[in-house]
Design a protein around this motif. Structure first.
Motif, PDB file in Angstrom:
ATOM      1  N   GLY A 136       0.830  -1.143  -0.081  1.00 19.67           N
ATOM      2  CA  GLY A 136      -0.046  -0.030  -0.076  1.00 19.67           C
ATOM      3  C   GLY A 136       0.917   1.284  -0.066  1.00 19.67           C
ATOM      4  N   THR A 137       0.357   2.225  -0.125  1.00 19.21           N
ATOM      5  CA  THR A 137       0.947   3.696  -0.152  1.00 19.21           C
ATOM      6  C   THR A 137       0.344   4.591   0.916  1.00 19.21           C
ATOM      7  OG1 THR A 137      -0.993   4.460  -1.482  1.00 19.21           O
ATOM      8  CG2 THR A 137       1.147   3.629  -2.628  1.00 19.21           C
ATOM      9  N   SER A 138      -0.446   4.019   2.092  1.00 19.07           N
ATOM     10  CA  SER A 138      -0.792   4.717   3.255  1.00 19.07           C
ATOM     11  C   SER A 138       0.387   5.597   4.055  1.00 19.07           C
ATOM     12  CB  SER A 138      -1.761   3.795   4.168  1.00 19.07           C
ATOM     13  OG  SER A 138      -0.981   2.842   4.682  1.00 19.07           O
ATOM     14  N   GLY A 139       1.423   4.792   4.027  1.00 15.48           N
ATOM     15  CA  GLY A 139       2.635   5.311   4.962  1.00 15.48           C
ATOM     16  C   GLY A 139       2.394   4.883   6.422  1.00 15.48           C
ATOM     17  N   LYS A 140       1.376   3.982   6.675  1.00 18.00           N
ATOM     18  CA  LYS A 140       1.310   3.513   7.804  1.00 18.00           C
ATOM     19  C   LYS A 140       2.094   2.189   8.195  1.00 18.00           C
ATOM     20  CE  LYS A 140      -2.018   6.722   9.292  1.00 18.00           C
ATOM     21  NZ  LYS A 140      -1.786   7.579  10.323  1.00 18.00           N
ATOM     22  N   ALA A 141       2.244   1.974   9.223  1.00 12.78           N
ATOM     23  CA  ALA A 141       3.345   0.808   9.455  1.00 12.78           C
ATOM     24  C   ALA A 141       3.085   0.435  11.070  1.00 12.78           C
ATOM     25  CB  ALA A 141       4.790   0.952   9.623  1.00 12.78           C
ATOM     26  N   ILE A 142       3.126  -1.162  11.000  1.00 18.36           N
ATOM     27  CA  ILE A 142       2.992  -1.868  12.432  1.00 18.36           C
ATOM     28  C   ILE A 142       4.386  -1.921  12.977  1.00 18.36           C
ATOM     29  CG2 ILE A 142       1.876  -3.666  13.394  1.00 18.36           C
ATOM     30  CD1 ILE A 142       0.328  -4.014  10.814  1.00 18.36           C
ATOM     31  N   LEU A 143       4.576  -1.724  14.105  1.00 17.71           N
ATOM     32  CA  LEU A 143       5.684  -1.867  14.773  1.00 17.71           C
ATOM     33  C   LEU A 143       5.947  -3.170  15.699  1.00 17.71           C
ATOM     34  CD1 LEU A 143       8.503  -0.629  15.350  1.00 17.71           C
ATOM     35  CD2 LEU A 143       7.669   0.584  17.457  1.00 17.71           C
ATOM     36  N   LEU A 144       6.592  -4.242  15.402  1.00 18.24           N
ATOM     37  CA  LEU A 144       6.742  -5.113  16.228  1.00 18.24           C
ATOM     38  C   LEU A 144       7.923  -5.042  17.096  1.00 18.24           C
ATOM     39  CD1 LEU A 144       6.313  -8.101  13.571  1.00 18.24           C
ATOM     40  CD2 LEU A 144       4.517  -6.644  14.767  1.00 18.24           C
ATOM     41  N   MET A 145       8.045  -5.193  18.282  1.00 15.98           N
ATOM     42  CA  MET A 145       8.983  -4.773  19.248  1.00 15.98           C
ATOM     43  C   MET A 145       9.279  -6.093  20.345  1.00 15.98           C
ATOM     44  SD  MET A 145       9.309  -1.340  21.298  1.00 15.98           S
ATOM     45  CE  MET A 145       7.731  -1.597  22.138  1.00 15.98           C
ATOM     46  N   ALA A 146      10.596  -6.375  20.666  1.00 16.71           N
ATOM     47  CA  ALA A 146      11.021  -6.994  21.759  1.00 16.71           C
ATOM     48  C   ALA A 146      12.341  -6.495  22.067  1.00 16.71           C
ATOM     49  CB  ALA A 146      10.989  -8.621  21.150  1.00 16.71           C
ATOM     50  N   HIS A 147      12.908  -7.070  23.339  1.00 13.21           N
ATOM     51  CA  HIS A 147      14.356  -6.499  23.556  1.00 13.21           C
ATOM     52  C   HIS A 147      15.124  -7.450  23.287  1.00 13.21           C
ATOM     53  CE1 HIS A 147      14.413  -7.932  27.713  1.00 13.21           C
ATOM     54  NE2 HIS A 147      13.400  -7.847  27.620  1.00 13.21           N
ATOM     55  N   TYR A 148      16.403  -7.349  22.990  1.00  7.53           N
ATOM     56  CA  TYR A 148      17.235  -8.395  22.838  1.00  7.53           C
ATOM     57  C   TYR A 148      18.450  -8.545  23.848  1.00  7.53           C
ATOM     58  CZ  TYR A 148      21.001  -5.206  20.926  1.00  7.53           C
ATOM     59  OH  TYR A 148      21.959  -4.381  20.377  1.00  7.53           O
ATOM     60  N   ASP A 149      18.581  -7.461  24.984  1.00  7.70           N
ATOM     61  CA  ASP A 149      19.414  -7.513  25.947  1.00  7.70           C
ATOM     62  C   ASP A 149      18.922  -8.259  27.123  1.00  7.70           C
ATOM     63  OD1 ASP A 149      17.527  -5.447  26.318  1.00  7.70           O
ATOM     64  OD2 ASP A 149      18.679  -5.084  28.226  1.00  7.70           O
ATOM     65  N   SER A 150      19.644  -8.936  28.100  1.00  8.61           N
ATOM     66  CA  SER A 150      19.239  -9.644  29.193  1.00  8.61           C
ATOM     67  C   SER A 150      19.635  -8.832  30.335  1.00  8.61           C
ATOM     68  CB  SER A 150      19.767 -10.976  29.032  1.00  8.61           C
ATOM     69  OG  SER A 150      21.444 -10.966  29.219  1.00  8.61           O
ATOM     70  N   GLN A 151      19.269  -9.495  31.571  1.00 10.85           N
ATOM     71  CA  GLN A 151      19.699  -9.126  32.656  1.00 10.85           C
ATOM     72  C   GLN A 151      21.151  -9.492  32.793  1.00 10.85           C
ATOM     73  OE1 GLN A 151      18.332  -8.122  36.264  1.00 10.85           O
ATOM     74  NE2 GLN A 151      17.401  -6.777  34.969  1.00 10.85           N
ATOM     75  N   PRO A 152      22.139  -8.861  33.796  1.00 13.70           N
ATOM     76  CA  PRO A 152      23.307  -9.163  33.883  1.00 13.70           C
ATOM     77  C   PRO A 152      23.548 -10.739  34.012  1.00 13.70           C
ATOM     78  CG  PRO A 152      22.788  -7.826  35.609  1.00 13.70           C
ATOM     79  CD  PRO A 152      21.607  -7.717  34.840  1.00 13.70           C
ATOM     80  N   ASN A 153      22.823 -11.389  34.993  1.00 14.57           N
ATOM     81  CA  ASN A 153      23.233 -12.691  35.336  1.00 14.57           C
ATOM     82  C   ASN A 153      22.172 -13.593  34.691  1.00 14.57           C
ATOM     83  OD1 ASN A 153      25.489 -12.067  37.095  1.00 14.57           O
ATOM     84  ND2 ASN A 153      23.867 -11.088  38.272  1.00 14.57           N
ATOM     85  N   ALA A 154      21.452 -13.098  33.774  1.00  8.60           N
ATOM     86  CA  ALA A 154      20.522 -14.069  33.182  1.00  8.60           C
ATOM     87  C   ALA A 154      20.680 -14.302  31.657  1.00  8.60           C
ATOM     88  CB  ALA A 154      18.922 -13.577  33.097  1.00  8.60           C
ATOM     89  N   ARG A 155      20.352 -15.690  31.294  1.00  5.89           N
ATOM     90  CA  ARG A 155      20.565 -16.000  29.884  1.00  5.89           C
ATOM     91  C   ARG A 155      19.481 -15.357  29.093  1.00  5.89           C
ATOM     92  NH1 ARG A 155      21.876 -22.534  29.918  1.00  5.89           N
ATOM     93  NH2 ARG A 155      22.148 -22.061  27.662  1.00  5.89           N
ATOM     94  N   GLY A 156      18.449 -15.114  29.531  1.00  2.41           N
ATOM     95  CA  GLY A 156      17.356 -14.512  28.800  1.00  2.41           C
ATOM     96  C   GLY A 156      16.569 -15.331  27.781  1.00  2.41           C
ATOM     97  N   ALA A 157      16.292 -16.745  27.878  1.00  5.87           N
ATOM     98  CA  ALA A 157      15.747 -17.480  26.905  1.00  5.87           C
ATOM     99  C   ALA A 157      14.196 -16.826  26.901  1.00  5.87           C
ATOM    100  CB  ALA A 157      15.844 -18.861  27.321  1.00  5.87           C
ATOM    101  N   GLY A 158      13.464 -16.770  27.934  1.00  9.32           N
ATOM    102  CA  GLY A 158      12.243 -16.155  27.989  1.00  9.32           C
ATOM    103  C   GLY A 158      12.161 -14.638  27.898  1.00  9.32           C
ATOM    104  N   ASP A 159      13.067 -14.020  28.638  1.00  5.35           N
ATOM    105  CA  ASP A 159      13.001 -12.638  28.805  1.00  5.35           C
ATOM    106  C   ASP A 159      14.102 -12.151  28.038  1.00  5.35           C
ATOM    107  OD1 ASP A 159      12.602 -10.100  29.301  1.00  5.35           O
ATOM    108  OD2 ASP A 159      13.510 -10.386  31.633  1.00  5.35           O
ATOM    109  N   ASP A 160      14.525 -11.634  26.978  1.00  6.27           N
ATOM    110  CA  ASP A 160      13.249 -11.699  25.932  1.00  6.27           C
ATOM    111  C   ASP A 160      13.465 -12.397  24.611  1.00  6.27           C
ATOM    112  OD1 ASP A 160      10.601 -11.223  25.209  1.00  6.27           O
ATOM    113  OD2 ASP A 160      11.363  -8.912  24.530  1.00  6.27           O
ATOM    114  N   GLY A 161      14.451 -13.483  25.006  1.00  2.00           N
ATOM    115  CA  GLY A 161      14.881 -14.269  23.355  1.00  2.00           C
ATOM    116  C   GLY A 161      13.586 -14.709  22.850  1.00  2.00           C
ATOM    117  N   ALA A 162      12.394 -15.211  23.728  1.00  2.00           N
ATOM    118  CA  ALA A 162      11.337 -15.769  23.245  1.00  2.00           C
ATOM    119  C   ALA A 162      10.832 -14.687  22.471  1.00  2.00           C
ATOM    120  CB  ALA A 162      10.551 -16.250  24.263  1.00  2.00           C
TER     121      ALA A 162
END
Length: 768
Positions: free
Chosen positions: A113-139
């Motif tokens: 289309g040409t509407s200029g509208k977009a859908i933003l899909l978002m998740a974060h790829y950093d983890s907590q310092p002592n966590a492997r981050g499979a669920g939060d937020d690797g999933a």
């Protein structure tokens, strides 16, 4: 009178209905990698999870750079033509001088289309310092990548799809805040964010943007595995919790936020690993995301806001929704039924107004006593937990949930048996109805979208009881009475039991009283069944069932406690960090907890307790401390780039660096004269100046999360002329100096969660 066997069957039917109402919302089976390419496959997504969560990858670490490079390659392979948004951002929530240096990953899938509208899909790829981050937020990241792959195999969408993999969410929502400066922000019409607060359970859409009528309707129509209710919407909007979605919601964007929250004990821990992640949860995460993108990708996005709605899962995937304004006539109908039931009960001589008021007071007292008893019960359980910090959750959450429900049911039945020796049954039941109605009015006024949870159970219960009174079935309490009671309890069980379970999953032993209170409220509607069972299973007038339930509850609690003993699969969480003061030539071990465990006690042979003033002049939090061996570690440096005076302002520019390649910096600015510090900025981001009073005068505390790859950053200060200033500079790396760890971690020990655990911190002071 109903006989014991039918009463027992009725109880089993209700228990089965409660179990079914909870399990209908559980995640689906994962779709294999051999499934058609146009569908979401959890097995395919797990390939990404395993790469992302190989190790902890907090911002500023080498592992973080590795994950970033991997994700860039995957986005490139998906045709997203990604780029890195390399910038600084200030923490949008904390009223403090916190800045993060982020590497956001941004890509675009073009629509037709040409509407200029977009859908933003978002998740974060950093983890907590002592966590492997499979669920939060690797999933969440993996779900977005697999969603894009499936989208490319199907018919193109009209609208563009933007992919934003944010950096620095764990330390301060920095990546989301940074994207507000991105040139593509103006294209965003809708935001879909994926998060996690555990590693299992259904993917629950717990947060929507205000004026949610349109998006709630679209979600209910499109999501194949919907789990949504406006109670969560009302509660979360009042909580201090934040995710990346908070930044966009506060900026006025329409969107929704989904997360799975079971397995809280693995949240922000090293056990948040791929092998512990529920692939069913990942499947639900991704299946919903893919379906929603396809729905919104071809929908008109010119108007995405509409008046709030009430919405909830009535049974499994069936989502009921209606305008909030409909609550008023429904509450009015409940009021009419309450009065009619009261009058019918009086006419049938089952109760009086005075007895009903007494029933209300007795039931309120009964509720308060049962809930109140769980304060000491829970306190004892927490003390018996081995090496557990209450905020971490428990491994045997399901066992504790069952145990607490058994104890609550036993206490309720026993106390109601005592109360009914002086009070008539239907007076106490009417008292329960009145309490429900009072609570209904409170919720209707304060959180109208959550009214449904009390409204429909009470509506059906009153209608059923009114029918019983009118037909005089209350006098015989036979099978017809039991059948009507079963029917009036169906909405209560189906609506309330899943919420009882979700509340326990969310708070566990941190705040189980909320779960108990909801459960006891539910039991209030079951009072006739409770009495039937008491009378059916008694010995010499003494009810046996409450005793049995209490014994089962105690046994289950003991079993749950036994299963909390540390093992490799259920490790304990140990807190210790190493601090080195290069100015004084002293080093310290420190723990935020005054009780040691069987691993970290090696660092505290002669401990003292007190604030870390040896390192931080503003320290107030009590730490367990012990002198440590001094290591020859490089100190962070501060090089003068500019020191000039222009009129009433002194400009001081410093290049801060970490020669040992640390992840973060801390700064304590201590001007000699109060009020001498006028402004401060890092990387162009102005810091909030909040003076902290100390014995040596006011100081200003600041943080930089995520040092750039160069491990250098520019600090710019504006001061009053001729005003000396001392900079206490700290660099933080994740991990302890291994040469000082005499006893390596056993298999049943992992680092405690959080940004103060498992650190090596070096301080050096400079005066200008």
């Amino acid at each position: 009178m109903m006989r014991p066997l039918p009463a027992a069957f009725l109880l089993l039917a209700l228990l089965g209905l409660g179990w079914l109402s909870i399990h209908l919302l559980q995640p689906p089976a994962p779709v294999p990698a051999t499934a058609p390419t146009t569908v979401f496959s959890a097995e395919r997504a797990m390939v990404h999870v395993r790469q992302i969560a190989r190790e902890p990858h907090a911002m500023g670490t080498p592992a973080h750079a590795r994950v970033r490079q991997y994700l860039l390659q995957q986005m490139q392979a998906l045709g997203l033509q990604p780029h890195v948004q390399d910038t600084f951002a200030r923490n949008p929530v904390e009223d403090a001088g916190y800045v993060g240096h982020v590497y956001n990953l941004v890509g675009r899938l073009k629509g037709t289309g040409t509407s200029g509208k977009a859908i933003l899909l978002m998740a974060h790829y950093d983890s907590q310092p002592n966590a492997r981050g499979a669920g939060d937020d690797g999933a969440g990241v993996a779900a977005i990548l697999e969603t894009v792959r499936a989208l490319r195999q199907g018919k193109p969408l009209q609208h563009d799809v933007l992919v934003l993999l944010t950096d620095g969410e764990e330390y301060g929502l920095y990546g989301a805040q940074a994207f507000l400066k991105h040139r593509w922000l103006q294209d965003v019409a809708l935001v879909l964010n994926l998060e996690a607060r555990g590693n299992a359970g259904p993917s629950m859409t717990f947060e929507l943007s205000p004026r949610n009528g349109w998006i709630a309707q679209q979600y209910a129509r499109a999501a194949p595995y919907p789990f949504i209710n406006s109670l969560a919407y009302e509660i979360y909007s009042r909580m201090p919790n934040n995710t990346d979605f908070t930044v966009f919601k506060n900026a006025g964007f329409t969107g929704l936020n989904a997360a799975f929250i079971s397995g809280f004990v693995h949240y922000h821990k090293a056990t948040d690993a791929p092998e512990n992640l529920s692939q069913g949860s990942l499947q639900q995460h991704g299946s919903n995301m893919l379906a929603l993108v396809r729905q919104f990708g071809n929908a008109a996005l010119a108007q995405t806001k509409a008046p709030d709605k009430v919405f909830f899962n009535a049974a499994g995937k069936w989502v009921v929704q209606y305008p909030v304004g409909l609550n008023l006539p429904l509450v009015g109908l409940v009021a009419v039924l309450l009065v009619a039931t009261l009058l019918a009960g009086i006419k049938r001589r089952a109760l009086t107004i005075g007895q009903s008021i007494g029933g209300f007071l007795v039931y309120l007292l009964l509720l308060a006593v049962v809930v109140g008893l769980f304060w000491p019960i829970n306190a004892v359980v927490l003390k018996l937990l081995p090496y557990t910090h209450s905020f971490n959750g428990v491994y045997s959450a399901d066992l504790f949930f069952s145990a607490y429900l058994l104890l609550a049911a036993g206490l309720f039945m026993l106390l109601s048996w005592v109360a009914l020796r002086w009070l008539r049954l239907y007076a106490l039941l009417m008292g329960a109805f009145i309490l429900w109605f009072v609570l209904l009015l409170v919720v209707y006024i304060t959180a109208p979208s959550a009214t449904y949870l009390l409204l429909f159970p009470l509506l059906f219960a009153l209608a059923g009881m009114l029918l019983v009174f009118l037909l005089r079935w209350h006098q015989e309490q036979g099978r017809r009475f039991g059948l009507v009671m079963l029917l009036w309890l169906v909405p209560a069980i189906v609506l309330v039991m899943p919420i009882v379970q979700v509340v326990f999953v969310a708070f566990a032993l941190q705040l189980p009283m909320g779960t108990v209170a909801l459960f006891v409220l539910l039991l209030g509607l079951l009072l006739p069944l409770v009495v039937l069972l008491d009378r059916s299973f008694s010995w010499r007038g003494v009810p046996l069932l409450p005793v049995v339930l209490l014994l089962l509850g105690l046994a289950t609690t003991a079993f749950a406690l036994y299963h909390e003993q540390p093992t490799a699969e259920r490790p304990l969480h140990s807190h210790v960090s190493y601090y080195l003061n290069k100015d004084t030539g002293h080093a310290y071990w420190a723990s935020a907890f005054t009780t040691t465990d069987d691993w970290n006690r090696q660092f505290f042979p002669h401990p003292v307790t007190g604030p870390l003033k040896e390192m931080y002049p503003q320290g107030v939090w009590p730490y367990l401390k012990n002198d440590a061996q001094v290591l020859d570690l490089p100190a962070p440096t501060a090089q003068v780039l500019q020191d000039s005076v222009a009129g009433p302002v002194r400009l001081l520019r410093l290049r801060l660096a970490s020669p040992r390649g640390a992840a973060h910096l801390e700064l304590v600015l201590q001007p000699k004269a109060p009020g001498a510090l006028l402004e401060a900025s890092i990387g162009g981001e102005h810091l909030v100046l909040s003076p902290i009073q100390t014995d040596a005068g006011p100081v200003y505390y600041m943080r930089l999360h995520g040092l750039p790859s160069s491990k250098q950053v520019t600090l710019e200060l504006r001061l009053k002329p001729a005003s000396p200033l001392t900079l206490h500079l700290y660099d933080q790396s994740i991990g302890l100096p291994q040469q000082l760890v005499k006893q390596p971690k056993q298999a049943h020990v992992i680092a405690e969660q959080g940004s103060t655990s498992n650190l090596t911190v070096v301080r050096k002071s400079y005066t200008y």
